[in-house]
Design an enzyme around this catalytic site. Structure first.
Site, short mmCIF file in Angstrom:
data_model
loop_
_atom_site.label_atom_id
_atom_site.label_comp_id
_atom_site.label_asym_id
_atom_site.label_seq_id
_atom_site.Cartn_x
_atom_site.Cartn_y
_atom_site.Cartn_z
N TRP A 88 51.27 82.25 30.22
CA TRP A 88 50.06 82.56 30.99
C TRP A 88 48.91 82.92 30.05
O TRP A 88 47.76 82.55 30.29
CB TRP A 88 50.35 83.72 31.95
CG TRP A 88 49.20 84.12 32.82
CD1 TRP A 88 48.74 83.49 33.93
CD2 TRP A 88 48.35 85.27 32.64
NE1 TRP A 88 47.66 84.17 34.46
CE2 TRP A 88 47.40 85.27 33.69
CE3 TRP A 88 48.31 86.30 31.71
CZ2 TRP A 88 46.43 86.25 33.82
CZ3 TRP A 88 47.34 87.28 31.83
CH2 TRP A 88 46.41 87.25 32.88
N HIS A 89 49.21 83.63 28.97
CA HIS A 89 48.16 84.02 28.03
C HIS A 89 47.65 82.83 27.22
O HIS A 89 46.47 82.78 26.86
CB HIS A 89 48.68 85.09 27.06
CG HIS A 89 48.67 86.47 27.64
ND1 HIS A 89 49.75 87.01 28.31
CD2 HIS A 89 47.71 87.43 27.67
CE1 HIS A 89 49.45 88.23 28.72
NE2 HIS A 89 48.22 88.51 28.35
N GLY A 90 48.50 81.89 26.90
CA GLY A 90 48.08 80.74 26.10
C GLY A 90 49.04 80.48 24.96
O GLY A 90 50.17 80.99 24.95
#
Length: 562
Positions: A373-375
């Site tokens: 989700w963060h990358g």
């Protein structure tokens, strides 16, 4: 983009040093306040007008302010895809199909943004990250609406959607402008309760005299004062960031000048780099929460003890809780609080079979979700991995060292507890400023370069602590604790029960809280499988040993173990 709209922002950029897009983002947050005031004044009996107003403002932000035509396409693909999946896929795997589609779509945009490598530019990935939380929750809420009520827990019952919302309501939910770019996220049921004003109903049996004050015929309580406090505080955080970021920034810790400082001064600069970066997030989240409060969305009922209206429904950060944290759990649970709730309610608990307690598989799924989700910047994963070890160390310290600074029954502090608190505060803050630095630096070379300049002190300390608790010293501490209080009093038992529940609670920010317990659970699951095969008549089946056991545990965990 509107003609000439960049001119004032270019001038502001020359004065402040912030990028044009960063200034636009701050202005959009501030502009959301008067627009939220207008939204609040749309008659309660005309929810369609509220939806249309919300959609119009968000389109202005995306296109008129930022020229994000591609961003509109991105948000449309995610929201339309989720709605179609929720409507036409009737199987139990529907929420997981929606989850994979949404996360996969966002991952493509993460990779694209990373390849461009222009952090000063605002694109749609931030808005998409917020939207992913809303839409994955939406898919689960629809699925819960198809299940018998007896199969649902209270949380699911309150948010279940027996019928899909209309497209206008859904679009208003997706494009809710006060939280469009930076959150906070919330469930569709909360949006529906807000737009239908049922959110402001008094609980059954409540005295009507305790109802919060409103203006004219509106049902939304007065929210100007709490919203103003959030706005002022948020602006102060942003001004602090703009002031201090000129002194403490990534460029400094990567420069040769940093090498001329002594070790303690380098650690201080690392601490301030983390604090200044957090100031930006504090400011952004306070501003967006304040706009939500002004619109009425932040309403969370009335405190029965004081009679005061609560406006913390969408609180996303507690700066004091972070800056005064004495352990990793306190640090993480006060940061990005809505993401914590999303990970718990729509990942951690959803991968757990009904009737069973969440275990290592739930922790692993939550960890992976939070990471993706963060990358995909390597710095994120350095922070996540080291943070997982800090969680385990903090658990061991709280369980085996902290009790020595309490009375034997665990109910009161000893005179030395103050020293323990001070030391734990200094260790927690210094460890996390080191651990979170890669979140700011992003790349692997930059992260390792800065870590090496402070001699990897948190890595060394974590390795030493892990070795200590894996050595006979742990047994010695246990014996000392047992001899200190051979007959546990009720207070000590209750403290240990509560601490155990905290240790096994959902992973904060996706970080597993107890790796040792995960391994133990994997071994226990292998043992149950062996016994089941024996009962079915399998001959020669036995518990694996040595390397075979190691391989079996790694297979259960889905990753290598040291």
């Amino acid at each position: 983009m509107l003609p000439y709209i960049n001119i004032p922002f270019e001038y502001g950029s020359s004065l402040t040093g912030a990028s044009v897009d960063e200034l636009k983002l701050i202005v959009s947050f501030l502009l959301s306040y008067p627009l939220a005031g207008v939204l609040k004044r749309v008659p309660d009996t005309r929810p369609h007008q509220k939806n249309l107003f919300i959609i119009a403002v968000s389109l202005f932000y995306l296109v008129g302010l930022f020229d994000l035509w591609a961003g509109i396409r991105t948000l449309f693909i995610s929201s339309a895809g989720a709605y179609i999946i929720a409507k036409y896929v009737k199987d139990d795997f529907m929420p997981w199909l929606g989850f994979v589609f949404l996360m996969g779509h966002m991952s493509i945009n993460h990779i694209h943004r990373q390849s461009i490598n222009a952090p000063e530019k605002v694109d749609v990935t931030g808005a998409q990250m917020v939207l992913i939380m809303k839409l994955t929750a939406f898919c689960w809420n629809v699925q819960d609406g198809r299940l018998p009520e007896k199969d649902l827990v209270d949380f699911q019952k309150k948010r279940a959607l027996p019928e899909l919302p209309g497209l206008l309501d859904y679009a208003g939910y997706v494009l809710f402008f006060p939280s469009l770019f930076a959150g906070p996220a919330f469930d569709y049921v909360e949006y529906r309760q807000w737009i239908e004003t049922t959110m402001f109903d008094l609980p059954p049996g409540a005295d009507p005299k305790t109802a919060p004050r409103t203006r004219k015929k509106r049902r939304i309580p007065r929210s100007g004062t709490p919203a103003t406090w959030k706005a002022v505080t948020g602006i102060l955080w942003i001004l602090g960031f703009l002031k201090f970021s000129g002194w403490y920034n990534a460029e400094l810790v990567l420069s040769d000048q940093y090498l001329h400082y002594g070790f303690l001064r380098r650690v201080w600069h690392l601490e301030m780099l983390g604090f200044v970066t957090r100031m930006k997030y504090y400011g952004v989240w306070y501003l967006t929460e304040g706009a939500c409060i002004l619109s009425g969305m932040g309403y969370n009922g009335v405190d029965p003890a004081t009679g005061r209206v609560l406006w913390n429904r969408l609180q996303n950060v507690n700066p004091w809780g972070i800056e005064s944290a004495q352990n990793s759990r306190a640090y993480l649970e006060n940061w990005n609080m809505n993401t914590n709730r999303w990970l718990r309610n729509y990942v951690y608990l959803r991968v757990t079979p009904k009737g069973k307690k969440p275990g290592f598989r739930a922790s692993l799924a939550t960890f992976a979700t939070s990471a993706f989700w963060h990358g995909f910047y390597p710095g994120y994963y350095l922070s996540f991995v080291l943070g997982a070890f800090l969680q385990t160390i903090a658990k061991n310290v709280r369980r085996y060292i902290r009790p020595f600074f309490l009375t034997p029954d665990g109910t009161r502090s000893t005179p030395y507890k103050t020293y323990y608190d001070i030391l734990s505060y200094l260790i927690t803050q210094s460890a996390f400023c080191f651990t979170t630095a890669p979140f700011v630096l992003l790349t692997l070379p930059a992260s390792l370069k800065v870590w090496s300049r402070v001699y990897f002190y948190t890595v060394v300390g974590a390795a030493a602590a892990m070795a200590f608790f894996a050595s006979p010293a742990k047994g010695y501490l246990i014996r000392r604790l047992n001899s200190r209080n051979p007959k546990k009093g009720g207070g000590r038992v209750e403290n240990e029960r509560r601490e155990h529940e905290e240790d096994r609670a959902h992973p904060l920010q996706g970080l597993p809280s107890d790796f040792t317990a995960e391994v133990d659970e994997a071994v226990e699951e292998i043992r149950r499988e062996v016994e089941a095969r024996r009962r079915k008549g399998s001959v020669g089946v036995s518990m694996p040993r040595g390397e075979a056991m190691r391989a079996a545990v790694e297979d259960k965990l889905g990753r290598k173990i040291a």
